[in-house]
Design a protein around this motif. Structure first.
Motif, PDB file in Angstrom:
ATOM      1  N   ASN A  97     -37.090  55.663 -22.977  1.00 49.50           N
ATOM      2  CA  ASN A  97     -37.351  56.530 -21.744  1.00 49.50           C
ATOM      3  C   ASN A  97     -35.811  57.569 -21.783  1.00 49.50           C
ATOM      4  OD1 ASN A  97     -39.944  56.782 -21.026  1.00 49.50           O
ATOM      5  ND2 ASN A  97     -39.693  54.768 -20.017  1.00 49.50           N
ATOM      6  N   ARG A 119     -47.140  61.936 -20.309  1.00 44.37           N
ATOM      7  CA  ARG A 119     -47.414  60.575 -20.204  1.00 44.37           C
ATOM      8  C   ARG A 119     -47.336  59.978 -18.685  1.00 44.37           C
ATOM      9  NH1 ARG A 119     -41.866  59.840 -23.237  1.00 44.37           N
ATOM     10  NH2 ARG A 119     -42.891  61.698 -24.149  1.00 44.37           N
ATOM     11  N   VAL A 144     -54.839  53.201 -21.978  1.00 44.18           N
ATOM     12  CA  VAL A 144     -54.680  53.040 -23.502  1.00 44.18           C
ATOM     13  C   VAL A 144     -56.013  53.131 -24.136  1.00 44.18           C
ATOM     14  CG1 VAL A 144     -53.956  51.126 -25.122  1.00 44.18           C
ATOM     15  CG2 VAL A 144     -53.030  51.071 -22.773  1.00 44.18           C
ATOM     16  N   LYS A 175     -43.801  69.356 -20.971  1.00 44.92           N
ATOM     17  CA  LYS A 175     -43.750  68.156 -20.948  1.00 44.92           C
ATOM     18  C   LYS A 175     -43.897  67.512 -19.521  1.00 44.92           C
ATOM     19  CE  LYS A 175     -40.677  64.607 -22.827  1.00 44.92           C
ATOM     20  NZ  LYS A 175     -39.386  64.280 -23.270  1.00 44.92           N
ATOM     21  N   ILE A 204     -53.953  50.550 -16.466  1.00 44.16           N
ATOM     22  CA  ILE A 204     -53.265  50.878 -17.790  1.00 44.16           C
ATOM     23  C   ILE A 204     -54.242  50.594 -18.944  1.00 44.16           C
ATOM     24  CG2 ILE A 204     -51.335  49.731 -19.253  1.00 44.16           C
ATOM     25  CD1 ILE A 204     -49.779  49.323 -16.512  1.00 44.16           C
ATOM     26  N   LYS A 209     -55.389  59.893 -33.966  1.00 44.00           N
ATOM     27  CA  LYS A 209     -54.479  61.203 -33.878  1.00 44.00           C
ATOM     28  C   LYS A 209     -53.721  61.633 -35.326  1.00 44.00           C
ATOM     29  CE  LYS A 209     -53.795  60.350 -29.123  1.00 44.00           C
ATOM     30  NZ  LYS A 209     -52.746  59.665 -28.200  1.00 44.00           N
ATOM     31  N   ARG A 237     -38.715  45.353 -21.061  1.00 52.62           N
ATOM     32  CA  ARG A 237     -38.667  46.661 -20.320  1.00 52.62           C
ATOM     33  C   ARG A 237     -37.143  47.193 -20.637  1.00 52.62           C
ATOM     34  NH1 ARG A 237     -41.487  48.399 -15.871  1.00 52.62           N
ATOM     35  NH2 ARG A 237     -42.325  46.482 -15.222  1.00 52.62           N
ATOM     36  N   THR A 292     -56.770  54.311 -31.194  1.00 53.89           N
ATOM     37  CA  THR A 292     -56.537  55.729 -30.567  1.00 53.89           C
ATOM     38  C   THR A 292     -55.477  56.318 -31.493  1.00 53.89           C
ATOM     39  OG1 THR A 292     -55.283  55.077 -29.048  1.00 53.89           O
ATOM     40  CG2 THR A 292     -57.603  55.221 -28.346  1.00 53.89           C
ATOM     41  N   PHE A 320     -35.428  57.615 -16.169  1.00 50.29           N
ATOM     42  CA  PHE A 320     -35.563  59.074 -16.959  1.00 50.29           C
ATOM     43  C   PHE A 320     -34.344  59.852 -16.553  1.00 50.29           C
ATOM     44  CE2 PHE A 320     -39.740  57.606 -16.050  1.00 50.29           C
ATOM     45  CZ  PHE A 320     -40.278  57.285 -17.527  1.00 50.29           C
ATOM     46  N   GLY A 345     -44.925  53.307 -24.449  1.00 51.10           N
ATOM     47  CA  GLY A 345     -45.753  52.875 -23.619  1.00 51.10           C
ATOM     48  C   GLY A 345     -45.404  51.561 -23.587  1.00 51.10           C
ATOM     49  N   PHE A 346     -45.900  51.135 -22.383  1.00 47.14           N
ATOM     50  CA  PHE A 346     -45.498  49.659 -21.904  1.00 47.14           C
ATOM     51  C   PHE A 346     -46.509  49.029 -21.106  1.00 47.14           C
ATOM     52  CE2 PHE A 346     -43.470  46.857 -18.674  1.00 47.14           C
ATOM     53  CZ  PHE A 346     -43.237  45.990 -19.459  1.00 47.14           C
ATOM     54  N   LYS A 403     -57.949  55.444 -23.586  1.00 48.01           N
ATOM     55  CA  LYS A 403     -58.277  56.968 -23.782  1.00 48.01           C
ATOM     56  C   LYS A 403     -57.146  57.347 -24.917  1.00 48.01           C
ATOM     57  CE  LYS A 403     -60.058  57.752 -19.077  1.00 48.01           C
ATOM     58  NZ  LYS A 403     -59.963  56.711 -18.049  1.00 48.01           N
ATOM     59  N   GLY A 404     -56.254  56.418 -25.089  1.00 50.05           N
ATOM     60  CA  GLY A 404     -55.188  56.853 -26.097  1.00 50.05           C
ATOM     61  C   GLY A 404     -54.028  57.580 -25.512  1.00 50.05           C
ATOM     62  N   LEU A 405     -53.842  57.304 -24.247  1.00 44.30           N
ATOM     63  CA  LEU A 405     -52.742  57.896 -23.335  1.00 44.30           C
ATOM     64  C   LEU A 405     -51.578  57.151 -23.630  1.00 44.30           C
ATOM     65  CD1 LEU A 405     -55.147  59.003 -20.491  1.00 44.30           C
ATOM     66  CD2 LEU A 405     -54.179  60.517 -21.982  1.00 44.30           C
ATOM     67  N   THR A 406     -50.360  57.702 -23.467  1.00 45.74           N
ATOM     68  CA  THR A 406     -49.098  57.172 -23.348  1.00 45.74           C
ATOM     69  C   THR A 406     -48.960  56.669 -21.753  1.00 45.74           C
ATOM     70  OG1 THR A 406     -48.088  58.348 -25.260  1.00 45.74           O
ATOM     71  CG2 THR A 406     -46.577  57.110 -23.803  1.00 45.74           C
ATOM     72  N   VAL A 407     -48.753  55.396 -21.458  1.00 44.46           N
ATOM     73  CA  VAL A 407     -48.571  55.158 -20.338  1.00 44.46           C
ATOM     74  C   VAL A 407     -47.506  53.914 -20.094  1.00 44.46           C
ATOM     75  CG1 VAL A 407     -50.614  53.276 -20.182  1.00 44.46           C
ATOM     76  CG2 VAL A 407     -49.879  54.175 -18.177  1.00 44.46           C
ATOM     77  N   ILE A 408     -46.779  53.750 -18.976  1.00 45.60           N
ATOM     78  CA  ILE A 408     -45.911  52.893 -18.871  1.00 45.60           C
ATOM     79  C   ILE A 408     -46.095  52.112 -17.464  1.00 45.60           C
ATOM     80  CG2 ILE A 408     -43.177  52.248 -18.340  1.00 45.60           C
ATOM     81  CD1 ILE A 408     -42.633  54.737 -19.962  1.00 45.60           C
ATOM     82  N   GLU A 409     -46.011  50.628 -17.751  1.00 44.29           N
ATOM     83  CA  GLU A 409     -46.450  50.047 -16.385  1.00 44.29           C
ATOM     84  C   GLU A 409     -45.066  50.088 -15.607  1.00 44.29           C
ATOM     85  OE1 GLU A 409     -48.175  45.959 -16.838  1.00 44.29           O
ATOM     86  OE2 GLU A 409     -47.329  45.529 -14.920  1.00 44.29           O
ATOM     87  N   GLY A 410     -45.041  50.293 -14.547  1.00 43.12           N
ATOM     88  CA  GLY A 410     -43.782  50.591 -13.673  1.00 43.12           C
ATOM     89  C   GLY A 410     -44.317  50.802 -12.129  1.00 43.12           C
TER      90      GLY A 410
END
Lengths: 373, 184
Positions: free
Chosen positions: A330, B41, B54, B17, B50, A371, A323, A367, B72, A337-338, B56-63
């Motif tokens: 970030n 994201r 993924v 963004k 999550i 792109k 992390r 995916t 951020f 992604g994580f 769906k090809g999306l950017t995702v962060i587990e949190g």
């Protein structure tokens, strides 16, 4: 080494300046490839192996005759689909599967280098493997992927070559080797060095092998790749082919027998000095060092899209360390992604059949590939 | 896709963004990616959600938004979206502060506890309201801090948070949901 006569390798002619100051050139880098490179050379993935891995990630290893170390993840139709992607895997320098390593013959002494081999780093490994991009005339890789030490190489690769990979998947790794992990590696090294057959590293010229030391190093390390829950579930206090305790130091328990077996098969396929050199490289790994402790700066110039994966039961490279990489990315607005995958298989989860992990890799790659096409 | 998401999507601008906090299975992110901005994201707590993002090809962060927003930098997003989760946080005030710090604008939706059905339910039945939007019983609801549209308006007023949606069509009495565009 004659046993490596028939495996693929390139000879890197260009001098490579190692972090230790030495310069090496004309050295062998052994590799293997899976799948086909497409016409516009856009489907290439470079995968990096972990401490005891090698270039034979999938199929049968022609030297050991054992299954490739990433058979679950890599192959036709698998998470890293070799029907779709062209996958390159190299043996790290310092290794013992055909790349330049401590058992190579030194041109000066005509004997194996042994501990006269230069200390190498993760940075050196990555810089050596970069030559494969030139060899295959690949302008930009679709992805760089690796777990554990392979993940460290992924991070180093993106830092060194910020625009040479569209995507990166560091798995179960760290940006800076922890005190606990240095300690565990030192335990393994001391075990090898305590073996009388080690001979200060010049065992080969004396036809000796520090098998006992290397086996104990492997046994200790193997425990760290599993989890307490996983061990308990698989072995518990089960006895090994006996009805009761023998009141001796035999392997009464299944877990003892299992570890002894793991140690004994390991020495047949791995070189003790390589074990010393590669664990040293891991210990020296601290991607923040060059950047005043600021990991974000290591990735500042990069456009690579990251996907970082950790495992709940991995206590060797825990989620918190993975992390930290996410946080650093970030902090500078990079695409990352994580996910932490639920698994009781410990650090080894990335090598095993963990469907959520394999699906994540597969979906992220497929995916992302759409792109860039 | 639920109507709320279309309404939220209308509020974000082209190619901006965006961070979707508690992005769920990525339905809203997917719609925005395909129609408005690719630079989006999400943060999500649920591992199974999550996986769906993924796919769906999306950017995702587990949190967890209560802990993980601090990574951020200030004003790092044009929009930060928080759909119907504010009331479920232990410390919604902290989360709101973080949203307004990292986003130039925050789009926040809340289930309205002031809706007439809710009021009627409590008035006539004398039990905690259970409605379509608030389907849980008092003992298993994830909602720790329910408020009304009016409460939320007052909260923002007291803290000089601008509610930046002039044509606000949401009414404390008639709307089951309030959607706000906030700016510090």
């Amino acid at each position: 080494m004659s046993k490596f006569k028939d495996i693929k390798k390139i000879i890197v002619e260009k001098p490579l300046k190692l972090d230790c100051g030495q310069i090496i050139d004309n050295f062998p880098l052994a590799y293997e490839t899976y799948g086909k490179l497409n016409n516009d050379r856009s489907n290439a993935i470079l995968i990096f192996h972990a401490l005891t891995g090698d270039q034979f990630a999938s199929g049968i290893n022609p030297i050991t005759k054992k299954d490739g170390w990433w058979n679950y993840a890599l192959g036709p139709g698998k998470a890293i689909d070799t029907d779709k992607y062209f996958v390159i895997a190299a043996n790290v320098i310092g290794g013992c599967m055909g790349s330049f390593g401590p058992s190579d013959i030194s041109p000066d002494t005509k004997k194996p280098y042994g501990t006269n081999f230069p200390i190498i780093t993760i940075n050196d490994m990555v810089n050596a493997q970069y030559n494969l991009l030139e060899y295959f005339k690949i302008e930009k890789l679709f992805s760089v992927i690796g777990g554990s030490m392979g993940g460290m190489q992924v991070l180093q690769f993106v830092s060194n070559f910020p625009n040479k990979a569209f995507t990166a998947i560091p798995i179960a790794c760290t940006a800076s080797h922890s005190a606990q992990n240095i300690a565990l590696n030192e335990l393994g090294r001391q075990s090898i060095m305590a073996d009388i057959n080690w001979q200060d590293g010049f065992y080969e010229e004396q036809n000796k092998q520090p098998d006992k030391g290397l086996a104990v190093a492997r046994m200790a390390a193997h425990i760290t790749y599993l989890s307490k829950v996983g061990l308990q579930e698989k072995f518990g206090r089960k006895l090994q082919e006996r009805d009761d305790l023998k009141f001796s130091f035999d392997a009464d328990f299944q877990i003892e027998s299992y570890l002894r077996y793991q140690g004994s098969v390991f020495v047949d396929r791995f070189d003790a000095n390589s074990y010393l050199y590669i664990t040293r490289a891991m210990d020296y790994f601290d991607l923040t060092k060059k950047f005043g402790g600021n990991l974000s700066k290591a990735f500042e110039k990069s456009n690579t899209k990251f996907f970082i994966i950790s495992f709940t039961s991995d206590w060797l490279y825990p989620t918190s360390e993975n992390r930290d990489i996410v946080i650093a990315l970030n902090a500078i607005g990079k695409n990352v992604g994580f996910v932490e995958i639920l698994s009781d298989k410990g650090h080894d989860s990335f090598l095993l059949d963990v469907p959520d992990f394999l699906n994540t890799v597969k979906n992220f790659l497929n995916t992302s590939y759409k792109k860039i096409k | 896709m639920k109507k709320e998401f279309y309404n939220i999507a209308k509020l974000v601008t082209q190619n901006s963004k965006i961070l979707d906090v508690g992005c769920g299975n990525g339905e809203l992110m997917k719609y925005i990616t395909e129609n408005i901005s690719k630079d989006i994201r999400g943060i999500e707590l649920s591992k199974s959600n999550i996986q769906k993002c993924v796919e769906k090809g999306l950017t995702v962060i587990e949190g967890n938004a209560e802990i993980d927003l601090k990574q951020f930098p200030d004003s790092s997003f044009d929009f930060v979206i928080l759909s119907q989760t504010l009331q479920a946080f232990l410390d919604p005030e902290n989360v709101l502060n973080e949203l307004l710090r990292i986003g130039k604008k925050a789009i926040v939706s809340i289930p309205n506890f002031g809706h007439w059905k809710v009021r009627l339910h409590l008035l006539l039945k004398g039990t905690m309201p259970v409605t379509e939007n608030l389907p849980n019983e008092w003992y298993n609801t994830p909602n720790l801090h329910m408020c009304t549209i009016k409460d939320f308006g007052n909260y923002c007023k007291e803290r000089d948070i601008k509610i930046n949606l002039k044509n606000l069509k949401f009414h404390n009495f008639y709307s089951e949901l309030g959607i706000f565009v906030l700016e510090k």
